[in-house]
Design an enzyme around this catalytic site. Structure first.
Site, mmCIF file in Angstrom:
data_model
loop_
_atom_site.group_PDB
_atom_site.id
_atom_site.type_symbol
_atom_site.label_atom_id
_atom_site.label_comp_id
_atom_site.label_asym_id
_atom_site.label_seq_id
_atom_site.Cartn_x
_atom_site.Cartn_y
_atom_site.Cartn_z
ATOM 1 N N GLY A 151 81.591 -86.453 -78.021
ATOM 2 C CA GLY A 151 82.598 -86.693 -79.059
ATOM 3 C C GLY A 151 83.950 -87.019 -78.436
ATOM 4 O O GLY A 151 84.337 -86.421 -77.444
ATOM 5 N N ARG A 209 93.815 -92.267 -67.401
ATOM 6 C CA ARG A 209 95.000 -92.776 -66.687
ATOM 7 C C ARG A 209 95.296 -91.919 -65.461
ATOM 8 O O ARG A 209 95.587 -92.421 -64.367
ATOM 9 C CB ARG A 209 96.184 -92.790 -67.644
ATOM 10 C CG ARG A 209 97.526 -93.107 -67.014
ATOM 11 C CD ARG A 209 98.582 -93.041 -68.110
ATOM 12 N NE ARG A 209 99.931 -93.288 -67.639
ATOM 13 C CZ ARG A 209 100.753 -92.341 -67.213
ATOM 14 N NH1 ARG A 209 100.352 -91.082 -67.155
ATOM 15 N NH2 ARG A 209 101.981 -92.654 -66.826
ATOM 16 N N ARG A 259 95.244 -93.189 -61.672
ATOM 17 C CA ARG A 259 96.490 -93.207 -60.880
ATOM 18 C C ARG A 259 96.384 -92.304 -59.654
ATOM 19 O O ARG A 259 96.925 -92.619 -58.591
ATOM 20 C CB ARG A 259 97.662 -92.764 -61.767
ATOM 21 C CG ARG A 259 97.979 -93.744 -62.901
ATOM 22 C CD ARG A 259 99.155 -94.645 -62.539
ATOM 23 N NE ARG A 259 99.211 -95.804 -63.421
ATOM 24 C CZ ARG A 259 100.034 -95.932 -64.465
ATOM 25 N NH1 ARG A 259 100.885 -94.961 -64.774
ATOM 26 N NH2 ARG A 259 100.039 -97.030 -65.189
ATOM 27 N N ASP A 294 80.428 -79.726 -73.548
ATOM 28 C CA ASP A 294 79.415 -79.013 -72.757
ATOM 29 C C ASP A 294 78.113 -79.798 -72.598
ATOM 30 O O ASP A 294 77.439 -79.663 -71.577
ATOM 31 C CB ASP A 294 79.173 -77.591 -73.270
ATOM 32 C CG ASP A 294 78.807 -77.564 -74.735
ATOM 33 O OD1 ASP A 294 78.786 -78.640 -75.368
ATOM 34 O OD2 ASP A 294 78.526 -76.465 -75.251
ATOM 35 N N THR A 303 87.405 -82.013 -75.770
ATOM 36 C CA THR A 303 86.811 -81.803 -77.096
ATOM 37 C C THR A 303 87.860 -81.118 -77.970
ATOM 38 O O THR A 303 88.631 -80.300 -77.471
ATOM 39 C CB THR A 303 85.526 -80.946 -77.027
ATOM 40 O OG1 THR A 303 85.233 -80.449 -78.344
ATOM 41 C CG2 THR A 303 85.653 -79.750 -76.106
ATOM 42 N N ALA A 345 97.922 -70.085 -94.317
ATOM 43 C CA ALA A 345 96.807 -69.987 -95.279
ATOM 44 C C ALA A 345 96.630 -68.551 -95.762
ATOM 45 O O ALA A 345 96.927 -67.597 -95.040
ATOM 46 C CB ALA A 345 95.526 -70.467 -94.609
ATOM 47 N N GLU A 346 96.134 -68.420 -96.982
ATOM 48 C CA GLU A 346 95.910 -67.085 -97.554
ATOM 49 C C GLU A 346 94.630 -66.459 -97.002
ATOM 50 O O GLU A 346 94.528 -65.250 -96.869
ATOM 51 C CB GLU A 346 95.812 -67.165 -99.084
ATOM 52 C CG GLU A 346 97.151 -67.219 -99.788
ATOM 53 C CD GLU A 346 97.968 -68.466 -99.468
ATOM 54 O OE1 GLU A 346 97.374 -69.545 -99.259
ATOM 55 O OE2 GLU A 346 99.211 -68.357 -99.400
ATOM 56 N N LYS A 378 101.697 -64.935 -106.154
ATOM 57 C CA LYS A 378 101.478 -66.270 -105.569
ATOM 58 C C LYS A 378 100.850 -67.169 -106.625
ATOM 59 O O LYS A 378 99.877 -66.780 -107.283
ATOM 60 C CB LYS A 378 100.528 -66.176 -104.380
ATOM 61 C CG LYS A 378 101.212 -65.700 -103.139
ATOM 62 C CD LYS A 378 100.284 -65.850 -101.950
ATOM 63 C CE LYS A 378 100.952 -65.265 -100.715
ATOM 64 N NZ LYS A 378 100.051 -65.154 -99.596
ATOM 65 N N ARG A 425 90.091 -85.961 -85.246
ATOM 66 C CA ARG A 425 89.752 -86.426 -83.893
ATOM 67 C C ARG A 425 90.695 -87.523 -83.397
ATOM 68 O O ARG A 425 90.703 -87.852 -82.223
ATOM 69 C CB ARG A 425 88.349 -87.031 -83.896
ATOM 70 C CG ARG A 425 87.248 -86.043 -83.772
ATOM 71 C CD ARG A 425 85.973 -86.835 -83.543
ATOM 72 N NE ARG A 425 84.807 -86.020 -83.689
ATOM 73 C CZ ARG A 425 84.293 -85.303 -82.697
ATOM 74 N NH1 ARG A 425 84.860 -85.324 -81.517
ATOM 75 N NH2 ARG A 425 83.227 -84.581 -82.895
HETATM 76 P P1 ATP Z 1 80.916 -82.709 -78.108
HETATM 77 O O1 ATP Z 1 81.444 -81.348 -77.734
HETATM 78 O O2 ATP Z 1 81.902 -83.550 -78.763
HETATM 79 O O3 ATP Z 1 79.584 -82.657 -78.835
HETATM 80 P P2 ATP Z 1 79.394 -83.174 -75.748
HETATM 81 O O4 ATP Z 1 79.738 -83.636 -74.392
HETATM 82 O O5 ATP Z 1 78.912 -81.747 -75.863
HETATM 83 O O6 ATP Z 1 80.614 -83.457 -76.700
HETATM 84 P P3 ATP Z 1 76.712 -84.137 -76.359
HETATM 85 O O7 ATP Z 1 76.274 -85.170 -77.321
HETATM 86 O O8 ATP Z 1 76.172 -82.769 -76.512
HETATM 87 O O9 ATP Z 1 78.293 -84.165 -76.371
HETATM 88 O O10 ATP Z 1 76.325 -84.634 -74.879
HETATM 89 C C1 ATP Z 1 76.729 -85.915 -74.422
HETATM 90 C C2 ATP Z 1 75.620 -86.543 -73.616
HETATM 91 O O11 ATP Z 1 75.353 -85.747 -72.447
HETATM 92 C C3 ATP Z 1 74.275 -86.656 -74.309
HETATM 93 O O12 ATP Z 1 74.194 -87.757 -75.177
HETATM 94 C C4 ATP Z 1 73.325 -86.824 -73.116
HETATM 95 O O13 ATP Z 1 73.325 -88.158 -72.660
HETATM 96 C C5 ATP Z 1 73.990 -85.950 -72.052
HETATM 97 N N1 ATP Z 1 73.267 -84.654 -71.999
HETATM 98 C C6 ATP Z 1 73.432 -83.585 -72.795
HETATM 99 N N2 ATP Z 1 72.569 -82.594 -72.476
HETATM 100 C C7 ATP Z 1 71.808 -83.082 -71.454
HETATM 101 C C8 ATP Z 1 70.725 -82.561 -70.675
HETATM 102 N N3 ATP Z 1 70.218 -81.343 -70.888
HETATM 103 N N4 ATP Z 1 70.211 -83.346 -69.699
HETATM 104 C C9 ATP Z 1 70.717 -84.575 -69.472
HETATM 105 N N5 ATP Z 1 71.711 -85.115 -70.165
HETATM 106 C C10 ATP Z 1 72.264 -84.398 -71.143
#
Ligand code: ATP
Length: 318
Positions: free
Chosen positions: A5, A15, A19, A97, A120, A181-182, A208, A251
């Site tokens: 993401g 960048r 650099r 992750d 993220t 926020a409440e 409120k 995002r």
């Molecule tokens: P976000 O936190 O926004 O979801 P992210 O890095 O955790 O970001 P993921 O879609 O979970 O996003 O992982 C990104 C890519 O990392 C996956 O599409 C895949 O290509 C690779 N990946 C994730 N897990 C594995 C794994 N166990 N083995 C190999 N590649 C992986």
């Protein structure tokens, strides 16, 4: 590469890596679309001048993607071949992750040096107090909730505002406190719906006329934000209830100054670690110092919600 993401601050990190490479006279190649582009060899040579005027831009100039092929041995073998062809000797992965898990697997198979930069908006990565994009997303959420409050108070309405965070309540808790926020509903804590009803009743009793309930996407009430709103409407007919889902706007946007500075610091550190022969590390921030953590720990380690902030939030809703 940027992977998974996207988040504001990724461009500032690109960048910084570029650099820092230029500063240390190391050539730098950008990989488009994360592991997808790596497997296809979709590369671009990046010089100090290629990254002019991007520090203030949201999104990522290298694009991001999710790759199912990289999850397979064959896919990773193709990726390794492309890196060899291009004489690339190390990889900086800006992502979450999942992207780090991919980097660790790749390192184990090919002994290829990798460094992770946490990017993220969810802030759910162990080994850093802040991930890239989190601060910007928080500010975006607070600004949006402020605007919703204007209309809520004009009509004496109760608004349920859903913010991002499927597994982590950092955005909800901090934006909720920041926007006054409440009630705040987060995945880490299930306080039960009765408590929310009680709190809303109390708000009315104490004068409120409008209220905001901030709900994280992944809250544990077992109801989505629309069902929650309906539940309150059924149980507290005195409330005129509305729902607002902030969604992907969180995002985007120009990164905050905090995220730009963080990205600049983490990018430089990632290059310096690689030049020192280090690998399998994630760079992060702790007590405002740039630190590094083993990527395996960063993936395994859980994220802990700030109990003190929860306590403050309770006091604020009195
Ligand atoms: P976000 O936190 O926004 O979801 P992210 O890095 O955790 O970001 P993921 O879609 O979970 O996003 O992982 C990104 C890519 O990392 C996956 O599409 C895949 O290509 C690779 N990946 C994730 N897990 C594995 C794994 N166990 N083995 C190999 N590649 C992986």
């Amino acid at each position: 590469m940027t992977s998974g993401g996207d988040s504001p601050g990724m461009n500032a990190a690109i960048r910084s890596v570029v650099r820092a490479c230029a500063y240390y006279r190391v050539s730098c190649v950008g990989i488009y679309r994360g592991y997808e582009g790596l497997i296809e060899g979709d590369f671009i040579e990046l010089t100090a001048r290629s990254v002019n005027n991007i520090i203030n831009k949201g999104g990522t100039i290298l694009k991001s993607a999710r790759s199912t092929e990289f999850r397979t041995k064959e896919g990773r073998a193709k990726a390794f071949e492309k890196l060899k062809e291009e004489e690339i000797e190390a990889l900086v992965v800006i992502g979450g992750d999942g992207s780090f898990t991919g980097a660790v697997v790749f390192n184990q198979e090919y002994n290829f040096p990798v460094i992770g930069i946490p990017g993220t908006i969810d802030n759910d990565i162990f080994g850093t107090s802040h991930t890239l994009g989190y601060d910007t997303a928080l500010n975006t959420a607070v600004e949006a909730i402020d605007k919703i409050r204007d209309t809520a108070s004009s009509h004496n309405r109760l608004f349920f505002v859903e913010v991002m965070g499927r597994d982590a309540g950092f955005i909800a808790l901090n934006a909720g406190v920041g926007a006054g926020a409440e009630e705040i509903l987060i995945p880490e804590e299930d306080l039960g719906l009765d408590r929310m009803l009680e709190s809303l009743k109390k708000s009315r009793r104490t004068g409120k006329s409008s209220s905001i309930v901030v709900v994280a996407e992944g809250d544990k009430s077992g109801r989505n934000v629309y069902e929650l709103a309906q539940y309150v409407e059924e149980n507290l007919p005195e409330y005129d209830v509305r729902v607002s889902v902030l969604g992907h706007m969180q995002r985007g946007g120009a990164p905050s100054c905090f995220d730009r500075v963080l990205a600049s610091r983490l990018g430089v550190k990632s290059v310096e670690l690689l030049l020192d022969g280090k690998t399998n590390l994630m760079v992060g921030l702790k007590d405002n110092e740039v630190i590094s953590t083993s990527i395996a720990d960063a993936i395994k380690g859980g994220h802990v919600i700030d109990q003190e902030l929860l306590r403050v939030s309770d006091i604020m809703t009195t």
